[in-house]
Design a protein around this motif. Structure first.
Motif, short mmCIF file in Angstrom:
data_model
loop_
_atom_site.label_atom_id
_atom_site.label_comp_id
_atom_site.label_asym_id
_atom_site.label_seq_id
_atom_site.Cartn_x
_atom_site.Cartn_y
_atom_site.Cartn_z
N PHE A 164 3.52 -4.09 1.65
CA PHE A 164 2.68 -4.27 2.82
C PHE A 164 2.73 -2.99 3.65
O PHE A 164 3.82 -2.52 4.00
CB PHE A 164 3.16 -5.45 3.66
CG PHE A 164 2.95 -6.79 3.00
CD1 PHE A 164 1.73 -7.43 3.08
CD2 PHE A 164 3.98 -7.40 2.30
CE1 PHE A 164 1.53 -8.67 2.47
CE2 PHE A 164 3.79 -8.64 1.68
CZ PHE A 164 2.55 -9.27 1.77
N ALA A 165 1.57 -2.44 3.97
CA ALA A 165 1.49 -1.19 4.72
C ALA A 165 0.61 -1.39 5.95
O ALA A 165 -0.55 -1.77 5.83
CB ALA A 165 0.92 -0.09 3.83
N ASP A 166 1.19 -1.17 7.12
CA ASP A 166 0.46 -1.36 8.38
C ASP A 166 0.11 0.01 8.96
O ASP A 166 0.96 0.72 9.49
CB ASP A 166 1.33 -2.15 9.37
CG ASP A 166 0.54 -2.59 10.61
OD1 ASP A 166 -0.67 -2.33 10.66
OD2 ASP A 166 1.14 -3.19 11.50
N GLU A 167 -1.16 0.39 8.85
CA GLU A 167 -1.66 1.68 9.33
C GLU A 167 -0.74 2.83 8.88
O GLU A 167 -0.28 3.63 9.71
CB GLU A 167 -1.77 1.68 10.86
CG GLU A 167 -2.75 0.66 11.42
CD GLU A 167 -4.21 1.09 11.30
OE1 GLU A 167 -4.48 2.14 10.66
OE2 GLU A 167 -5.07 0.37 11.82
N PRO A 168 -0.46 2.96 7.59
CA PRO A 168 0.54 3.95 7.14
C PRO A 168 0.12 5.40 7.38
O PRO A 168 0.98 6.28 7.41
CB PRO A 168 0.67 3.66 5.64
CG PRO A 168 -0.65 3.06 5.26
CD PRO A 168 -1.06 2.24 6.45
#
Length: 251
Positions: A164-168
């Motif tokens: 899961f990547a949040d605004e990477p």
């Protein structure tokens, strides 16, 4: 692999109830690279948090390989995260008091893995992400792009099934963004890791295989890539432009 049924999330503030997510039905297959887009307040991060077990829904279900993870207790969730999930955050979440090598190794150290395996895995992933020359440095000595690749290596070191990547790429320049996105794409394709990424950036989203658009707490539209990233980027831009009107293609 990951499925939601009638997912809802409400937040109460005094006497008011705000409906953040409204009947989300989503099916993510193994090996997908999915981007979630939408305007501010659409519910993107809330959905990501629930899918990744950081938050719980008000109602509805989240199934992972036919197990309802939304009903798990804290102990079960902790084990589930350890065995299946990796996280990449916008602000890296690296510990400045530890070397890059130790930051990457941390999940395996906590899991009491053998030192020989830890060293082997750290080096393998450091080479994959192009940061093997920086392992003895500390995070404050690295560029933003190098920090984010170290964060990605740490996320992958437990061999998770989902990242899961949040605004990477939110804190990265264009060159570092491209490097990281190519790493995520390679990670998805070479390790068959499912990637679910929240982004506001069409350029970042164009690296994925599928983009879903959220609006007012609902899934509003979906575009699938044909494999041509330039064409996919143009399709994303066109749909974003039309989001000011009614978009309901898909689901």
């Amino acid at each position: 692999m990951l499925k939601t049924i009638n997912l809802k999330k409400d937040i109460k503030n005094n006497k008011n109830t705000f409906k953040i997510l409204k009947d989300i039905n989503l099916d993510v297959k193994e090996g997908e690279f999915l981007s979630i887009m939408g305007p501010s307040g659409a519910g993107k991060t809330t959905l990501l948090n629930i899918l990744s077990t950081v938050d719980k829904p008000t109602s509805g279900n989240v199934y992972y390989e036919n197990k309802d993870i939304s009903k798990m207790n804290n102990k079960e969730l902790s084990k589930f995260r350890r065995d299946n999930i990796g996280f990449i955050f916008q602000d890296y979440n690296l510990l400045d008091s530890m070397s890059v090598e130790d930051n990457i190794a941390l999940p395996l150290v906590i899991g009491n893995e053998k030192q020989s395996r830890i060293k082997e895995e750290v080096m393998r992933l450091a080479k994959f992400f192009g940061i093997e020359a920086h392992l003895k440095k500390y995070p404050y000595e690295l560029s933003g792009g190098q920090k984010q690749r170290a964060s990605a290596a740490r996320a992958l070191i437990t061999s998770p099934k989902i990242i899961f990547a949040d605004e990477p790429t939110g804190a990265l320049d264009s060159k570092s963004s491209s490097e990281l996105l190519n790493c995520l794409k390679d990670m998805n394709e070479k390790f068959n890791v499912t990637v679910i990424m929240v982004t506001h950036d069409p350029f970042s989203a164009s690296y994925s295989k599928k983009v879903i658009f959220m609006k007012d707490g609902k899934l509003n539209a979906r575009i699938d890539s044909s494999g041509n990233r330039k064409e996919f980027y143009n399709s994303i831009m066109n749909l974003l432009t039309s989001m000011g009107g009614e978009v309901n293609e898909l689901l």
